[in-house]
Design a protein around this motif. Structure first.
Motif, PDB file in Angstrom:
ATOM      1  N   ASP A  69      -7.911  -4.944  -5.660  1.00  0.00           N
ATOM      2  CA  ASP A  69      -9.151  -5.475  -5.260  1.00  0.00           C
ATOM      3  C   ASP A  69      -9.034  -7.053  -4.610  1.00  0.00           C
ATOM      4  OD1 ASP A  69     -10.620  -3.345  -5.609  1.00  0.00           O
ATOM      5  OD2 ASP A  69     -11.406  -3.632  -7.313  1.00  0.00           O
ATOM      6  N   ASN A  70      -8.077  -7.714  -5.341  1.00  0.00           N
ATOM      7  CA  ASN A  70      -7.720  -9.003  -5.110  1.00  0.00           C
ATOM      8  C   ASN A  70      -7.357  -9.270  -3.654  1.00  0.00           C
ATOM      9  OD1 ASN A  70      -7.871 -11.624  -6.843  1.00  0.00           O
ATOM     10  ND2 ASN A  70      -7.620  -9.949  -8.231  1.00  0.00           N
ATOM     11  N   GLU A  78      -9.787   0.897   5.622  1.00  0.00           N
ATOM     12  CA  GLU A  78      -8.555   0.445   6.326  1.00  0.00           C
ATOM     13  C   GLU A  78      -8.101  -0.635   5.308  1.00  0.00           C
ATOM     14  OE1 GLU A  78      -7.311  -2.350  10.086  1.00  0.00           O
ATOM     15  OE2 GLU A  78      -9.050  -1.305  10.146  1.00  0.00           O
ATOM     16  N   ALA A  79      -9.212  -1.521   4.804  1.00  0.00           N
ATOM     17  CA  ALA A  79      -8.781  -2.583   3.755  1.00  0.00           C
ATOM     18  C   ALA A  79      -7.806  -2.025   2.457  1.00  0.00           C
ATOM     19  CB  ALA A  79     -10.039  -3.431   3.353  1.00  0.00           C
ATOM     20  N   ARG A  80      -8.298  -0.895   1.985  1.00  0.00           N
ATOM     21  CA  ARG A  80      -7.803  -0.274   0.857  1.00  0.00           C
ATOM     22  C   ARG A  80      -6.393   0.149   1.362  1.00  0.00           C
ATOM     23  NH1 ARG A  80      -9.396   1.226  -3.930  1.00  0.00           N
ATOM     24  NH2 ARG A  80     -11.396   0.838  -3.429  1.00  0.00           N
ATOM     25  N   ASP A  81      -6.543   0.844   2.430  1.00  0.00           N
ATOM     26  CA  ASP A  81      -5.067   1.209   2.832  1.00  0.00           C
ATOM     27  C   ASP A  81      -3.984   0.124   3.013  1.00  0.00           C
ATOM     28  OD1 ASP A  81      -5.797   4.004   2.577  1.00  0.00           O
ATOM     29  OD2 ASP A  81      -5.971   4.144   5.213  1.00  0.00           O
ATOM     30  N   ARG A  82      -4.426  -1.005   3.722  1.00  0.00           N
ATOM     31  CA  ARG A  82      -3.443  -2.052   4.031  1.00  0.00           C
ATOM     32  C   ARG A  82      -3.112  -2.771   2.808  1.00  0.00           C
ATOM     33  NH1 ARG A  82      -5.403  -6.743   8.284  1.00  0.00           N
ATOM     34  NH2 ARG A  82      -6.025  -4.742   9.396  1.00  0.00           N
ATOM     35  N   ALA A  83      -4.181  -2.800   2.088  1.00  0.00           N
ATOM     36  CA  ALA A  83      -3.645  -3.494   0.473  1.00  0.00           C
ATOM     37  C   ALA A  83      -2.613  -2.807  -0.329  1.00  0.00           C
ATOM     38  CB  ALA A  83      -5.111  -3.691  -0.285  1.00  0.00           C
ATOM     39  N   ARG A 100       0.993  -1.103 -10.224  1.00  0.00           N
ATOM     40  CA  ARG A 100       0.133  -2.079 -10.965  1.00  0.00           C
ATOM     41  C   ARG A 100      -1.049  -2.438 -10.118  1.00  0.00           C
ATOM     42  NH1 ARG A 100       1.437  -3.346 -16.069  1.00  0.00           N
ATOM     43  NH2 ARG A 100       2.117  -5.535 -16.110  1.00  0.00           N
ATOM     44  N   LEU A 101      -1.489  -1.445  -9.459  1.00  0.00           N
ATOM     45  CA  LEU A 101      -2.561  -1.463  -8.468  1.00  0.00           C
ATOM     46  C   LEU A 101      -3.948  -1.822  -9.327  1.00  0.00           C
ATOM     47  CD1 LEU A 101      -2.069   1.411  -5.674  1.00  0.00           C
ATOM     48  CD2 LEU A 101      -1.302  -1.024  -5.710  1.00  0.00           C
TER      49      LEU A 101
END
Length: 226
Positions: A106-107, A121-126, A138-139
């Motif tokens: 989430d950071n 997309e944000a979740r996939d890229r992160a 360690r996600l």
């Protein structure tokens, strides 16, 4: 011909010191092209962090101006400078500056959401970036559950999440042991190369400085670019 990624013109910074004015920087001239890497080296108190803040538009000079990615920062107000940096500039700080209540994932997601990237997309890229820096296991961990090196790797992933055109790093390994710091720097330069990001590092480490394509030495307020 394209404009440089970063340029300073007669840059100076003075601050009040009692009844006098103290000169921190004077007549700094610098030009950096897209994809270059630059280390700014100097002793403690030489003004390295002050210069970095000016280059990123986090502070304003007393004289002269900074051109960041083609824009004269002196012509923009604080909100306009922040908007200009938002999707173009990344930062890595010595103190990590992660949000304690958020997981590693989430950071890294947060700046992407603020930039208007969809959650999926944000979740996939992160996720991909954290796996790239070796934190795929360690996600879901929060900063306090991570070691210093792991926190800095999250900070690196966050800094590169929005695919910045230029990245500023202020003593990125200052709080890390030698082995962990070396691994972080390897990852920093790997991401720099893969994404073609212009890199500006403040450091007192000569070995780290030597890895950059250019070195700038700061002494007595003057910048000598090699």
């Amino acid at each position: 011909m394209s404009s440089p990624a970063l340029k300073t013109v007669d840059l100076a910074k003075t601050v009040a010191s009692g009844d006098d004015r103290l000169s921190i920087l004077d007549s700094v001239e610098l030009q950096l092209n897209a994809g270059d890497s630059l280390s700014i080296v100097g002793t403690s108190g030489s003004g390295k962090s002050t210069l970095l803040a000016l280059l990123a538009g986090l502070d304003l000079p007393t004289r002269g101006h900074v051109e960041l990615l083609g824009r004269n920062l002196g012509t923009l107000d604080e909100d306009e400078r922040a908007a200009w940096r938002a999707a173009r500039v990344g930062f890595v700080f010595q103190s990590f500056q992660l949000l304690a209540g958020l997981s590693a994932l989430d950071n890294v997601i947060l700046p992407l959401e603020l930039a208007g990237v969809t959650l999926a997309e944000a979740r996939d890229r992160a996720d991909a970036l954290l796996r790239q820096v070796g934190l795929g296991h360690r996600l879901s961990h929060t900063p306090r559950q991570l070691s210093g090196g792991e926190q800095q790797r999250v900070a690196l992933a966050r800094a590169f999440a929005c695919r910045p055109q230029i990245l500023f790093a202020d003593e990125p390994t200052g709080n890390l042991d030698g082995t962990t710091g070396a691994a972080i720097i390897d990852q920093l330069f790997a991401l720099n190369t893969e994404q073609g990001t212009t890199l500006v590092l403040v450091t007192h480490d000569e070995k780290l400085a030597a890895r950059c394509s250019r070195i700038a030495r700061l002494s007595d307020g003057r910048l000598d670019v090699e």
